[in-house]
Design a protein around this motif. Structure first.
Motif, short mmCIF file in Angstrom:
data_model
loop_
_atom_site.label_atom_id
_atom_site.label_comp_id
_atom_site.label_asym_id
_atom_site.label_seq_id
_atom_site.Cartn_x
_atom_site.Cartn_y
_atom_site.Cartn_z
N GLN A 305 0.90 -1.13 -0.17
CA GLN A 305 0.16 0.02 0.13
C GLN A 305 0.86 1.10 0.05
O GLN A 305 1.85 1.12 0.66
N PHE A 306 0.33 2.31 -0.65
CA PHE A 306 1.04 3.70 -0.57
C PHE A 306 0.40 4.54 0.49
O PHE A 306 -0.94 4.24 1.06
N ASN A 307 1.20 5.36 1.09
CA ASN A 307 0.86 6.24 2.22
C ASN A 307 -0.14 7.24 1.54
O ASN A 307 0.01 7.59 0.20
N PHE A 308 -0.93 7.95 1.93
CA PHE A 308 -1.64 9.34 1.57
C PHE A 308 -0.64 9.97 0.84
O PHE A 308 -1.12 10.44 -0.42
N ALA A 309 0.52 10.46 1.33
CA ALA A 309 1.35 11.49 0.60
C ALA A 309 1.87 10.73 -0.58
O ALA A 309 2.41 11.73 -1.43
N GLY A 310 1.93 9.40 -0.75
CA GLY A 310 2.64 8.79 -1.86
C GLY A 310 4.16 8.89 -1.93
O GLY A 310 4.71 8.29 -2.85
N ASP A 311 4.71 9.36 -0.77
CA ASP A 311 6.13 8.94 -0.88
C ASP A 311 6.73 7.75 -0.27
O ASP A 311 8.02 7.36 -0.17
N LEU A 312 5.67 6.94 0.43
CA LEU A 312 6.25 5.74 1.10
C LEU A 312 5.32 4.24 0.51
O LEU A 312 4.00 4.82 0.26
N VAL A 313 5.92 3.44 0.66
CA VAL A 313 5.11 2.13 0.36
C VAL A 313 5.43 1.26 1.35
O VAL A 313 6.52 0.92 1.94
N VAL A 314 4.37 0.44 2.00
CA VAL A 314 4.59 -0.51 2.94
C VAL A 314 4.26 -1.92 2.34
O VAL A 314 3.35 -1.96 1.37
N SER A 315 4.72 -2.76 2.67
CA SER A 315 4.86 -4.20 2.30
C SER A 315 4.85 -5.41 3.43
O SER A 315 5.64 -5.17 4.21
N GLY A 316 4.05 -6.21 3.43
CA GLY A 316 4.01 -7.35 4.29
C GLY A 316 4.41 -8.60 3.49
O GLY A 316 4.02 -9.08 2.35
N SER A 317 4.97 -9.67 4.31
CA SER A 317 5.40 -10.78 3.83
C SER A 317 5.41 -11.82 4.68
O SER A 317 5.16 -11.95 5.94
N ASP A 319 7.64 -13.45 5.34
CA ASP A 319 8.96 -13.68 5.95
C ASP A 319 8.65 -13.18 7.52
O ASP A 319 9.67 -12.91 8.21
N SER A 320 7.29 -12.83 7.87
CA SER A 320 7.28 -12.17 9.16
C SER A 320 7.66 -10.79 9.42
O SER A 320 7.47 -10.31 10.60
N THR A 321 8.11 -10.16 8.23
CA THR A 321 8.42 -8.85 8.48
C THR A 321 7.59 -7.92 7.72
O THR A 321 6.91 -8.15 6.58
N VAL A 322 7.61 -6.58 8.03
CA VAL A 322 6.92 -5.58 7.47
C VAL A 322 7.96 -4.57 6.97
O VAL A 322 8.92 -4.15 7.71
N LYS A 323 8.21 -4.17 5.78
CA LYS A 323 9.03 -3.38 5.23
C LYS A 323 8.55 -1.81 4.78
O LYS A 323 7.34 -2.02 4.17
N LEU A 324 9.14 -0.78 4.85
CA LEU A 324 8.80 0.48 4.47
C LEU A 324 9.84 0.88 3.22
O LEU A 324 11.05 1.04 3.63
N TRP A 325 9.17 1.36 2.16
CA TRP A 325 10.04 1.64 1.22
C TRP A 325 9.84 3.08 0.77
O TRP A 325 8.77 3.70 0.90
N ASP A 326 11.10 3.80 0.22
CA ASP A 326 10.91 5.38 -0.27
C ASP A 326 10.65 5.19 -1.70
O ASP A 326 11.43 4.36 -2.55
N VAL A 327 9.72 5.95 -2.14
CA VAL A 327 9.02 5.65 -3.31
C VAL A 327 10.01 6.41 -4.59
O VAL A 327 10.40 5.95 -5.34
N ALA A 328 10.74 7.30 -4.17
CA ALA A 328 11.63 8.19 -4.82
C ALA A 328 12.74 7.46 -5.22
O ALA A 328 13.20 7.14 -6.27
N SER A 329 13.49 6.72 -4.39
CA SER A 329 14.61 5.74 -4.50
C SER A 329 14.26 4.35 -4.65
O SER A 329 15.29 3.95 -5.33
N GLY A 330 13.28 3.98 -4.37
CA GLY A 330 12.88 2.44 -4.12
C GLY A 330 13.76 1.78 -3.19
O GLY A 330 13.97 0.39 -3.08
#
Length: 462
Positions: A305-317, A319-330
């Motif tokens: 999912q994207f956050n409202f601002a659109g600068d972050l993506v969250v992913s669940g797996s 593998d039991s972890t949640v990761k937060l990603w910077d949209v601009a850099s990946g």
């Protein structure tokens, strides 16, 4: 009130739509400072997430421009905020300050309203002859849809619980369903028959049959303008479609395994897909090209999912972890740990300040987006938790479990405020309506239940 940039995002010329449920404050036309061709027509008040939308006329057409107030709270210095808005926004003149003051007071009042989380059963709908697959509200919450293994999608009246429409044209399981919110005049259904269909939400007329996938369609999503539909399939591809013509725009190919999650950002110019190949991909919607492949998970992706601002993506797996990603850099900017089993669902709250995760370990967790620190571990379910959702206000979180219950949690304290019981089989879908007054739950027991909030709202103390 903190850094202005974190409270006030003035998006220039962003073409957005005033959402259903906003408070409309009409005003006489005025010429904006700095541009004699732009005339401010009215203000629209958006409660969730908090913001003010300016509707103006430019070259003979009506346009909208949002002022996002994501960090507005009871401690905000409203007078300073008003000065900042007037200084930075050419459409708003000094004489509009009283209107702004009134709007911000109404927004602040809404933000201070809290719920005790008490919901009671209103109706049980014998929705389908076979188990449900999903359920979803339109933006205003007066209608919702259910998909089923019986190969149909049904449209329901939330208030009466009556069936309005039966969308019956698929030849296999209707697995993925969506309204084109905020408009709510189209419905998309994705099926194991490899087809996606677009329907008129008012008449039930079949508008388009989208053919192209080689295997089951398991996720669908409209962009915020309702112009583009994305479909994801177990054939390892996603596709973008023109909702007016039914024309295929792009085939998105970058994954090596089935796509199980997709989500547009608010702007509608980016799409994220999550796959069983352990990666998520961010796509440019205008070109159909991949921008970033998000690599780092050691197991299949379950939710993105994207956050409202659109600068972050969250992913669940798994593998039991949640990761937060910077949209601009990946790049991965944080890995959120603590769960002891697969992550089955993740989501942001409406402002993007918090992340919630649901796991097969039977728990939910709430994290602070900025710091990555765990705020609460929510324990109480006796089975895996497959779905979670914040209410629009961000004060409550609901979780659906294989233990046949939905729990209502208070976000601030982490306390379980209510347990919604009655389903006789696993609950896999739950959702709030726009103002948080109604919850719908879908179960493998073939029923959908409507839960109404009791008259419990109070104003939080300062």
């Amino acid at each position: 009130f903190g850094r202005v940039s974190s409270i006030l995002w003035l998006h220039s010329e962003r073409e957005t739509v005033s959402v259903s449920g906003v408070m409309d404050v009409s005003m006489r036309p005025s010429t904006s400072r700095g541009s004699s061709k732009k005339r401010l027509k009215r203000f629209l008040l958006r409660y969730y997430p908090p913001g003010i939308i300016l509707e103006y006329e430019y070259k003979g057409t009506r346009r909208t421009k949002p002022i996002d107030l994501l960090d507005l709270n009871k401690h905000t210095d409203v007078e300073v905020l008003i000065d900042v808005i007037v200084r930075q926004e050419p459409l708003i003149s000094e004489k509009r300050k009283p209107i702004l003051r009134n709007l911000l007071a109404k927004l602040s009042s809404k933000l201070e309203t809290r719920s005790t989380g008490k919901y009671s059963l209103d109706k049980v709908l014998q929705a389908h002859i076979l188990p449900l697959t999903n359920c979803a509200f339109n933006k205003s919450g007066d209608r919702f849809i259910t998909g089923s293994y019986d190969r149909t999608c049904k449209v329901w009246d939330t208030k009466t619980g009556s069936e309005i429409l039966k969308l019956d044209a698929h030849k296999n399981v209707v697995y993925a369903i969506a309204f084109n919110n905020p408009f709510g005049d189209k419905i998309a259904t994705g099926s194991f028959d490899k087809l996606c269909k677009i329907w008129d939400a008012h008449t039930g007329e079949l508008l388009h049959t989208l053919q192209g996938h080689q295997k089951e369609i398991v996720c669908v999503s409209f962009d915020s303008q309702g112009n583009i539909l994305a479909t994801g399939s177990t054939d390892n591809t996603a596709m973008l479609w023109d909702t007016e013509t039914g024309e295929q725009l792009f085939v998105l190919e970058a994954h090596d395994a089935e796509i199980v999650s997709l989500h547009f950002n608010v702007e509608g110019n980016l799409l994220v897909t999550g796959s069983f190949d352990n990666t998520a991909v961010i796509w440019d919607v205008k070109t159909g090209q991949s921008m970033h492949i998000l690599e780092g998970h050691a197991g299949e992706i379950s939710s993105t999912q994207f956050n409202f601002a659109g600068d972050l993506v969250v992913s669940g797996s798994i593998d039991s972890t949640v990761k937060l990603w910077d949209v601009a850099s990946g790049k991965c900017v944080n890995t959120l740990e603590g769960h002891e089993d697969e992550i089955l669902d993740v989501c942001f709250n409406s402002t993007g300040s918090l992340i919630a995760s649901a796991s097969a370990d039977g728990s939910c967790r709430i994290f602070n987006t900025m710091t990555g620190q765990q705020k609460h571990c929510l324990q109480g379910h006796d089975g895996e938790v497959s779905k979670i959702s914040f209410n629009p206000q961000g004060t409550l979180l609901i979780s659906a479990s294989s233990d046949k219950t939905v729990r209502v949690w208070e976000v601030e304290t982490g306390k379980c405020l209510n347990v919604l019981k009655g389903h006789t089989d696993e609950i896999f879908s739950c959702a709030f309506n726009y103002d948080g007054s109604t919850i719908i739950t879908g179960s493998k027991d073939n029923t959908c239940r409507i839960w109404r909030r009791e008259d419990d709202t109070t104003t939080s103390s300062s």
